[in-house]
Design an enzyme around this catalytic site. Structure first.
Site, PDB file in Angstrom:
ATOM      1  N   SER A 173       0.645  -1.305  -0.042  1.00  0.00           N
ATOM      2  CA  SER A 173       0.112   0.092  -0.010  1.00  0.00           C
ATOM      3  C   SER A 173       0.812   1.290  -0.028  1.00  0.00           C
ATOM      4  CB  SER A 173      -0.910  -0.033   1.266  1.00  0.00           C
ATOM      5  OG  SER A 173      -2.044   1.121   1.193  1.00  0.00           O
ATOM      6  N   HIS A 200      -2.707  -1.164  -3.336  1.00  0.00           N
ATOM      7  CA  HIS A 200      -3.889  -0.145  -3.029  1.00  0.00           C
ATOM      8  C   HIS A 200      -3.687   1.114  -4.034  1.00  0.00           C
ATOM      9  CE1 HIS A 200      -4.438  -1.791   1.372  1.00  0.00           C
ATOM     10  NE2 HIS A 200      -4.834  -2.907   0.166  1.00  0.00           N
ATOM     11  N   ASP A 296      -4.022  -5.111   6.176  1.00  0.00           N
ATOM     12  CA  ASP A 296      -4.127  -5.812   4.707  1.00  0.00           C
ATOM     13  C   ASP A 296      -3.081  -6.738   4.306  1.00  0.00           C
ATOM     14  OD1 ASP A 296      -5.957  -6.634   2.885  1.00  0.00           O
ATOM     15  OD2 ASP A 296      -5.403  -5.174   1.439  1.00  0.00           O
TER      16      ASP A 296
END
EC number: 3.1.1.61
Length: 351
Positions: A173, A200, A296
Site C-alpha cells: 500500500s 492499493h 491488509d
C-alpha cells in the site's frame, strides 16, 4: 500530540478550503501555507511541519521539484493532492519516485460521495501519515525489537524450502509504487513463475503504473485482465477499484477480475487475493508483504501459511510505513524479514 501541517497550493481558494477542513480535526493544525514550491521549501525550513500537502502544478517551482528538494533537506512525509486522471496519475507517480509518501485526490468528492465522510477520510489520512511515518523513523519500540530480532539471527533453511514456487504474490500500500519498482527491476526476464501484484491504488492510476513498471523491468508487467491465463516471467497488477482472484488449478492458473462488495475497504484487497491463492496453490506460493498502512494481507498470509506456503515481509527500516509488514511479522507468519533491496535480490535467485 498535534500534527503540524503545511499546505502547498497555488490556489488561495483551495488553500483556504483545505485549511478549514483540517481545522475540523482537533488532532491537526495548519501551521503555514505556501503558493509554490520555493515558498514551501522556506516554510519547511522555518516551521518543521509533520506533514506537507503538495499540489503538482504550480508557478515558480512545481510540486515534483519541491518534493525532491524538501526530502533532501528534511525527511518529512509529503501527501500529494492530484487529479485522478491519466495525466494526473503519471505526474503523481513521478512525485512518488521523487520522494512523496502518499497521494489523495484533489477533488475530495472522489474519496466519498458524503461530504463529511470525505473530509474525515482526508484528515484521517494526514494523521495516519504523520503517526505512521514518524513512528517508523524513530527508535524501535520494545515490541518491534522482538520482531527485528527475527532478522538479526540467521537461520539456514533446508534445501526443500528453497524449491522454486509456482506463484509469487506481492501485496502493498503506502510506499508501494517505489518498493515494487525496487523489487521487480531486479528480476531477470526468465523469472520462473508468474507474479500477482496487489497495490492499493485507484482505477485511473493502475494502467499508468503497470506501463511504467513494464518499461523499467526485464520481466513483463501488465494490468491484469479478466480470464487471463498466468505465464511465467509476467507480473499482473490488480486493476484499481476491483478485486483480483486466482482461479483454475496448478499449471493452469488464471485471474478473475470482479467488482467485489460495495462495503469492502480496499479495492483491490490483498487478503481477498491471497485467500483465493491459498485455496488453489497455497503450498507452492511465495507471498510477500511490503510497506503500507494497516494490516491488509495478514489474514491472507495466515491462510497461505496454513497450507505450508512461504511468507516474506519487508523490514521496518526500509518500509515507508511499517503497518502491513509489521502485522505479518508480529503474528509470527514471516519466514523471512528482509530489506526491500534484499527481497528483489533473493527473488532473482529463484531463477
Amino acid at each position: 500530540m498535534t500534527v503540524k501541517v503545511l499546505i502547498v497550493d497555488d490556489s488561495s481558494f483551495f488553500r483556504k478550503r483545505l485549511a478549514e477542513i483540517i481545522a475540523t480535526d482537533p488532532r491537526l493544525q495548519v501551521i503555514a501555507t505556501a503558493s509554490n514550491g520555493e515558498e514551501a521549501i522556506r516554510e519547511v525550513q522555518r516551521h518543521h511541519p509533520d506533514v506537507v500537502t503538495m499540489d503538482l502544478e504550480m508557478p515558480v517551482m512545481d510540486g515534483i521539484t519541491a518534493v525532491r528538494k524538501i526530502k533532501a533537506i528534511r525527511n518529512t512525509p509529503v501527501l500529494m493532492l492530484s487529479t485522478w486522471t491519466t495525466e494526473g496519475a503519471k505526474s503523481t507517480l513521478d512525485a512518488l519516485e521523487a520522494g512523496a509518501t502518499d497521494f489523495l485526490p484533489k477533488r475530495f468528492e472522489d474519496l466519498s460521495s458524503d461530504k463529511v465522510e470525505a473530509q474525515r477520510k482526508l484528515c484521517q489520512r494526514i494523521y495516519q501519515l504523520s503517526s505512521g511515518f514518524h513512528a517508523n523513523h524513530s527508535d524501535l519500540s520494545a515490541a518491534n525489537r522482538i520482531v527485528k530480532s527475527q532478522v538479526s539471527v540467521p537461520v539456514k533453511a533446508d534445501k526443500s524450502s528453497n524449491t522454486t514456487p509456482e506463484l509469487v504474490a506481492i501485496g502493498t500500500s503506502t510506499g508501494g509504487p517505489v518498493a515494487l519498482q525496487k523489487v521487480l527491476t531486479q528480476l531477470p526476464a526468465n523469472f520462473p513463475c508468474p507474479i500477482l501484484l496487489i497495490q492499493h491504488m485507484p482505477a485511473t492510476f493502475t494502467p499508468s503504473f503497470a506501463e511504467r513498471l513494464n518499461t523499467q523491468c526485464a520481466i513483463r508487467v501488465k494490468q491484469a485482465e479478466n480470464g487471463e491465463v498466468l505465464q511465467a516471467g509476467t507480473a499482473y497488477l490488480a486493476p484499481g477499484g476491483q478485486q483480483m482472484l486466482l482461479k483454475g488449478r496448478p499449471n493452469h492458473l488464471y485471474v478473475s477480475i470482479e467488482a467485489g462488495d460495495a462495503n469492502e475497504t480496499y479495492k483491490p484487497c490483498v487478503d481477498l487475493t491471497f485467500d483465493s491463492i491459498a485455496n488453489i496453490c497455497g503450498a507452492k506460493t511465495l507471498a510477500v508483504i511490503l510497506t503500507g498502512m494497516g494490516s491488509d494481507g495478514r489474514n491472507g498470509c495466515e491462510n497461505i501459511k496454513k497450507r505450508t506456503g512461504t511468507v516474506w515481509a519487508q523490514d521496518q527500516q526500509s518500509s515507508t510505513i511499517y503497518g502491513m509488514p509489521m502485522a505479518v511479522a508480529k503474528a509470527g507468519l514471516a519466514d523471512k524479514i528482509l530489506d526491500i533491496n534484499d527481497i528483489g535480490r533473493q527473488l532473482a535467485e529463484l531463477s
